[in-house]
Design a protein around this motif. Sequence first.
Motif, PDB file in Angstrom:
ATOM      1  N   THR A 151       0.827  -1.040   0.038  1.00  9.61           N
ATOM      2  CA  THR A 151       0.161   0.052   0.065  1.00  9.61           C
ATOM      3  C   THR A 151       0.941   1.038  -0.101  1.00  9.61           C
ATOM      4  N   THR A 152       0.550   2.081  -0.993  1.00  3.77           N
ATOM      5  CA  THR A 152       1.457   3.327  -1.007  1.00  3.77           C
ATOM      6  C   THR A 152       0.693   4.453  -0.633  1.00  3.77           C
ATOM      7  N   ARG A 153       1.331   5.594  -0.160  1.00  5.18           N
ATOM      8  CA  ARG A 153       0.565   6.944   0.265  1.00  5.18           C
ATOM      9  C   ARG A 153       1.355   7.956  -0.760  1.00  5.18           C
ATOM     10  N   LYS A 154       0.748   8.512  -1.545  1.00  2.00           N
ATOM     11  CA  LYS A 154       1.694   9.550  -2.663  1.00  2.00           C
ATOM     12  C   LYS A 154       0.349  10.414  -3.211  1.00  2.00           C
ATOM     13  N   ASN A 155       0.823  11.644  -3.427  1.00  2.00           N
ATOM     14  CA  ASN A 155      -0.230  12.505  -4.309  1.00  2.00           C
ATOM     15  C   ASN A 155      -1.660  12.515  -3.613  1.00  2.00           C
ATOM     16  N   PHE A 156      -1.600  12.474  -2.306  1.00  2.43           N
ATOM     17  CA  PHE A 156      -2.765  12.978  -1.249  1.00  2.43           C
ATOM     18  C   PHE A 156      -3.833  11.400  -1.707  1.00  2.43           C
ATOM     19  N   GLU A 157      -3.325  10.420  -1.967  1.00  4.66           N
ATOM     20  CA  GLU A 157      -4.101   9.158  -1.909  1.00  4.66           C
ATOM     21  C   GLU A 157      -3.331   8.014  -1.438  1.00  4.66           C
ATOM     22  N   VAL A 158      -4.144   7.009  -0.973  1.00  2.07           N
ATOM     23  CA  VAL A 158      -3.583   5.677  -0.513  1.00  2.07           C
ATOM     24  C   VAL A 158      -4.180   4.710  -1.604  1.00  2.07           C
ATOM     25  N   ALA A 159      -3.051   3.909  -1.950  1.00  7.15           N
ATOM     26  CA  ALA A 159      -3.631   3.141  -3.173  1.00  7.15           C
ATOM     27  C   ALA A 159      -2.816   1.825  -3.065  1.00  7.15           C
ATOM     28  N   THR A 160      -3.389   0.628  -3.322  1.00  8.15           N
ATOM     29  CA  THR A 160      -3.051  -0.788  -3.553  1.00  8.15           C
ATOM     30  C   THR A 160      -3.149  -1.126  -4.714  1.00  8.15           C
TER      31      THR A 160
END
Length: 337
Positions: A258-267
Amino acid sequence: MLKVGLIGCGMIGKEHAKRIKYKIQGADLVAVCDVFEKSARAAAELVGGDVKVYTDADQMIHDPDVDAVVVTTPGNFHKSPVLSAIAAGKPVFTEKPLTTTAADCKEIVDAEMASGKHLVQVGFMRRYDRGYNQVREMIRSGGFGKPMILKCTHRAESVADDYSTEMAVTDTAIHEINVLPWLIGDHEEWDEVQVMFPRQTKNAHEGLRDPQLMMMKTKSGVICMVEVNVNCGFGYDINCEVVCEDGVINLPCPSFPTTRKNFEVATAIEKNWILRFIDSYDVELQDWVDHVAQGTTGGSSAWDGYTAAVTADALVRSQTTGAVEKVACGETPEFYR
């Protein structure tokens, strides 16, 4: 060393050719066959060495240097080589489905029983997936009580233009048809099924009804809901939740970081089936080779392939009628108990 001949040199055929040659212990690929000689030669070149090339399946099957057969042709071409392998007394692993009609599956079942030997294994690889096996062991432990409801998704980003409404059953949901009774209990059997069509997605090509909701009930009363959505647009998304008397077991897709970047949490989500189940194929074919060495078969039997086809036929009928359709497989022969 088990000397294997492979029939069908498309994408999965080439994958299995490399798998047998380089990954599976106790086996060697000695021959490949495809009606298109160019495809067969391409598969042979992938693995190198002295691999025979055939365009006639019967000739390859009856080659005295071939001990066992792997069939990876499209499902509607499985019947002939499987029957030929049985007639030759050679173990045969065939990719799912066993065949695309229950009548053809029954012919294979009858031929295998007449031979007196267990020779056929069907490639329903989810029985070899680590996650599904973990869920099965949790259910078998008794700690969650008896299963009551299963909620499953079988989603794909998109499908080819020749993918039909019926293939949502015969090519896609056939995996759930096979694995879910095994998952919740060795002796579970389907009793009745129904297909319902929700609002049509804009992403489906003309003539394809998508998504579909398939309801399947076992003879013991467990209800399984399978969402088949093959134009979801966001990836390959296989999930299974088992609601039991004393708890819930959830099998999601394997997680990426899971990543946190550009104001979003993404998987991330898998793009297709290849990486999701690649390890299962390795375990499955190794298990087949190990069983052949012992003179037996493992995994899904020809009878399992038959019952899956009977169930699929009932679901396809329901696609047209909209009604609940009964699944009538008959009593399991003693040969397959």
